[in-house]
Write a protein that holds these residues in place. Structure first.
Motif, PDB file in Angstrom:
ATOM      1  N   PHE A 269     -46.242   0.786 -18.574  1.00 38.80           N
ATOM      2  CA  PHE A 269     -46.394   0.572 -19.524  1.00 38.80           C
ATOM      3  C   PHE A 269     -45.761   0.142 -20.274  1.00 38.80           C
ATOM      4  O   PHE A 269     -45.533  -1.044 -20.607  1.00 38.80           O
ATOM      5  CB  PHE A 269     -47.145   1.897 -20.527  1.00 38.80           C
ATOM      6  CG  PHE A 269     -47.429   1.616 -21.594  1.00 38.80           C
ATOM      7  CD1 PHE A 269     -48.895   0.819 -21.971  1.00 38.80           C
ATOM      8  CD2 PHE A 269     -47.019   1.161 -23.031  1.00 38.80           C
ATOM      9  CE1 PHE A 269     -49.599   0.388 -23.121  1.00 38.80           C
ATOM     10  CE2 PHE A 269     -47.080   0.831 -23.768  1.00 38.80           C
ATOM     11  CZ  PHE A 269     -48.180   0.181 -24.189  1.00 38.80           C
ATOM     12  N   GLN A 270     -44.404   0.335 -20.463  1.00 40.59           N
ATOM     13  CA  GLN A 270     -43.327   0.002 -21.540  1.00 40.59           C
ATOM     14  C   GLN A 270     -43.038  -1.603 -20.416  1.00 40.59           C
ATOM     15  O   GLN A 270     -42.229  -2.796 -21.358  1.00 40.59           O
ATOM     16  CB  GLN A 270     -42.461   0.763 -21.288  1.00 40.59           C
ATOM     17  CG  GLN A 270     -42.532   2.114 -22.088  1.00 40.59           C
ATOM     18  CD  GLN A 270     -42.945   1.414 -23.232  1.00 40.59           C
ATOM     19  OE1 GLN A 270     -42.793   0.610 -24.610  1.00 40.59           O
ATOM     20  NE2 GLN A 270     -43.908   2.567 -23.731  1.00 40.59           N
ATOM     21  N   HIS A 271     -43.264  -1.115 -19.246  1.00 39.96           N
ATOM     22  CA  HIS A 271     -42.595  -2.568 -18.583  1.00 39.96           C
ATOM     23  C   HIS A 271     -43.628  -4.217 -19.035  1.00 39.96           C
ATOM     24  O   HIS A 271     -43.238  -5.060 -19.447  1.00 39.96           O
ATOM     25  CB  HIS A 271     -43.014  -2.724 -17.154  1.00 39.96           C
ATOM     26  CG  HIS A 271     -42.380  -3.573 -15.961  1.00 39.96           C
ATOM     27  ND1 HIS A 271     -41.426  -4.533 -16.124  1.00 39.96           N
ATOM     28  CD2 HIS A 271     -43.391  -4.556 -15.769  1.00 39.96           C
ATOM     29  CE1 HIS A 271     -41.774  -5.381 -15.078  1.00 39.96           C
ATOM     30  NE2 HIS A 271     -43.126  -5.747 -15.150  1.00 39.96           N
TER      31      HIS A 271
ATOM     32  N   SER B  65     -41.571   5.581 -13.921  1.00 36.10           N
ATOM     33  CA  SER B  65     -43.517   6.755 -14.774  1.00 36.10           C
ATOM     34  C   SER B  65     -44.428   5.840 -14.930  1.00 36.10           C
ATOM     35  O   SER B  65     -44.167   5.068 -14.694  1.00 36.10           O
ATOM     36  CB  SER B  65     -42.616   7.480 -15.347  1.00 36.10           C
ATOM     37  OG  SER B  65     -42.533   6.868 -16.983  1.00 36.10           O
ATOM     38  N   GLN B  66     -45.300   6.471 -15.371  1.00 34.48           N
ATOM     39  CA  GLN B  66     -46.526   5.700 -15.992  1.00 34.48           C
ATOM     40  C   GLN B  66     -46.791   5.034 -17.023  1.00 34.48           C
ATOM     41  O   GLN B  66     -46.320   3.696 -17.101  1.00 34.48           O
ATOM     42  CB  GLN B  66     -47.597   6.244 -15.617  1.00 34.48           C
ATOM     43  CG  GLN B  66     -48.036   7.140 -14.431  1.00 34.48           C
ATOM     44  CD  GLN B  66     -49.410   5.406 -13.843  1.00 34.48           C
ATOM     45  OE1 GLN B  66     -49.581   5.191 -13.934  1.00 34.48           O
ATOM     46  NE2 GLN B  66     -48.464   5.609 -12.523  1.00 34.48           N
ATOM     47  N   ASP B  67     -45.928   5.574 -17.914  1.00 36.10           N
ATOM     48  CA  ASP B  67     -45.103   5.286 -19.175  1.00 36.10           C
ATOM     49  C   ASP B  67     -44.010   3.922 -18.774  1.00 36.10           C
ATOM     50  O   ASP B  67     -44.034   2.919 -20.090  1.00 36.10           O
ATOM     51  CB  ASP B  67     -44.418   6.093 -19.683  1.00 36.10           C
ATOM     52  CG  ASP B  67     -43.982   5.804 -21.294  1.00 36.10           C
ATOM     53  OD1 ASP B  67     -44.302   5.463 -22.119  1.00 36.10           O
ATOM     54  OD2 ASP B  67     -43.021   5.847 -21.819  1.00 36.10           O
ATOM     55  N   GLY B  68     -43.366   3.846 -17.585  1.00 30.08           N
ATOM     56  CA  GLY B  68     -42.287   3.228 -17.478  1.00 30.08           C
ATOM     57  C   GLY B  68     -42.686   1.703 -16.982  1.00 30.08           C
ATOM     58  O   GLY B  68     -42.962   0.546 -17.780  1.00 30.08           O
TER      59      GLY B  68
ATOM     60  N   GLU C 154     -56.074   4.907 -15.996  1.00 27.07           N
ATOM     61  CA  GLU C 154     -55.366   5.282 -17.583  1.00 27.07           C
ATOM     62  C   GLU C 154     -54.269   4.123 -18.155  1.00 27.07           C
ATOM     63  O   GLU C 154     -54.147   3.802 -18.996  1.00 27.07           O
ATOM     64  CB  GLU C 154     -55.215   6.908 -17.696  1.00 27.07           C
ATOM     65  CG  GLU C 154     -56.480   7.866 -17.144  1.00 27.07           C
ATOM     66  CD  GLU C 154     -56.288   7.863 -16.032  1.00 27.07           C
ATOM     67  OE1 GLU C 154     -55.145   7.208 -15.223  1.00 27.07           O
ATOM     68  OE2 GLU C 154     -57.296   8.991 -15.686  1.00 27.07           O
ATOM     69  N   THR C 155     -52.811   4.073 -17.080  1.00 27.30           N
ATOM     70  CA  THR C 155     -52.581   3.467 -17.529  1.00 27.30           C
ATOM     71  C   THR C 155     -52.815   1.501 -18.263  1.00 27.30           C
ATOM     72  O   THR C 155     -52.485   0.947 -18.113  1.00 27.30           O
ATOM     73  CB  THR C 155     -50.497   3.374 -16.373  1.00 27.30           C
ATOM     74  OG1 THR C 155     -50.711   5.147 -16.655  1.00 27.30           O
ATOM     75  CG2 THR C 155     -49.773   2.312 -16.994  1.00 27.30           C
TER      76      THR C 155
ATOM     77  N   ARG D 208     -54.374   2.093 -20.401  1.00 29.93           N
ATOM     78  CA  ARG D 208     -54.471   1.313 -21.681  1.00 29.93           C
ATOM     79  C   ARG D 208     -53.306   0.169 -22.009  1.00 29.93           C
ATOM     80  O   ARG D 208     -53.085  -0.543 -22.874  1.00 29.93           O
ATOM     81  CB  ARG D 208     -52.944   2.416 -21.929  1.00 29.93           C
ATOM     82  CG  ARG D 208     -51.373   3.370 -23.275  1.00 29.93           C
ATOM     83  CD  ARG D 208     -51.104   3.747 -21.954  1.00 29.93           C
ATOM     84  NE  ARG D 208     -49.605   3.502 -23.074  1.00 29.93           N
ATOM     85  CZ  ARG D 208     -48.304   4.326 -23.398  1.00 29.93           C
ATOM     86  NH1 ARG D 208     -48.108   4.983 -22.240  1.00 29.93           N
ATOM     87  NH2 ARG D 208     -47.584   4.203 -24.402  1.00 29.93           N
TER      88      ARG D 208
END
Length: 291
Positions: free
Chosen positions: A116-118, A111-114, A146-147, A150
């Protein structure tokens, strides 16, 4: 940090798929003498997907050694496994690279959060600045604006630029509006480089520069005015021809036409381009004045 014409270097293999170091050193020397402003070894065009890790970073080390500090070296180092990506950055640093080029995780489709977390997991221990490489046509993972914003805002000293191969030109303006001119935006598409620069880009990580380094360097130096447009028109058919079959087959064929001694071997599953593709490359080389 980076700008101008930056070739995504092909990796010369002989007919049996063995790396040909002498040809690689000659290619690097030619690129520097023709005005390339940085070098990218072991990226997509360098067939990184077919290289074992030890081989990959041994090739990066050859590139660094031959460049000898004259231009920066941005080593391909991405992975779909965050732990492997961290080890790759460390190996790139050990090989002497100046920066790492990093795709988002591919195949597992985070996901987009994944995403970012990577990158957030890589940033604190990264020994090199990172240029993000957004190429959803290959990775099936798209770093949405957006990602990306961020990621960069969270770690501005680590993530210094992007190679944008999305083909979505409005993203250049979106990124620049949020991150300013200090964030380096490089086109990943030769055929869109003029438009990309016109809205705030500063260069291109280029496939075409492998075979036309001087023309690509002159194009980037010309800005976005009439001279740049004339060079764009001269190179456009070549740009498009290099993707008429699976890359890097067409560009390796083009190399053998421009430099007949260049070893044009490919590693499976990459294959020699079709007859139609070769004809398109020939026409592009002729239009560019390289044949």
């Amino acid at each position: 940090m980076f700008s101008g014409s930056i070739p995504a270097l092909v990796t010369p293999f002989d007919a049996d798929g063995r790396f040909v170091e002498t040809a690689y050193r000659e290619l690097i020397e030619w690129q520097i003498s023709e005005g390339s402003s940085a070098l990218v070894p072991c990226g997509t065009t360098g067939e990184a997907a077919t290289l074992a890790k030890e081989e990959h970073f041994a090739i990066v080390k050859v590139c660094v050694d031959q460049a000898h500090g004259r231009v920066p070296v941005i080593a391909g180092a991405g992975s779909n496994d965050t732990r492997v990506a961290a080890a790759n950055i460390a190996a790139a640093k050990e090989s002497g690279a100046d920066a790492a080029l990093m795709v988002p995780p591919y195949y597992n489709r985070p996901s987009q959060d994944g995403i970012f977390q990577h990158f957030a997991a890589l940033a604190p221990s990264s020994p090199l600045p990172i240029v993000l490489y957004n190429v959803p046509g290959r990775t099936v993972t798209d770093i949405q604006p957006e990602t990306l914003i961020r990621i960069v805002e969270a770690f501005p000293k680590v993530f210094v630029g992007v190679k944008d191969a999305t083909g979505v030109l409005q993203r250049v303006s979106q990124h620049r509006a949020a991150l300013g001119d200090s964030f380096c935006q490089l086109s990943g598409n030769d055929d869109l480089a003029l438009a990309f620069n016109a809205v705030g880009g500063v260069g291109c990580i280029s496939v075409t520069a492998n075979v036309a380094p001087r023309l690509c360097a002159d194009f980037q130096a010309a800005g976005t005015g009439p001279e740049a447009l004339a060079l764009h028109d001269r190179l456009f058919a070549l740009h498009t021809s290099l993707f008429t079959d699976a890359s890097p087959g067409p560009v390796k064929y083009a190399m053998t036409k421009v430099c007949p001694s260049f070893p044009g071997g490919l590693r499976l599953p990459m294959t020699w381009p079709s007859e139609a593709s070769r004809a398109a490359v020939d026409a592009g080389l002729e239009r560019a004045g390289l044949l």
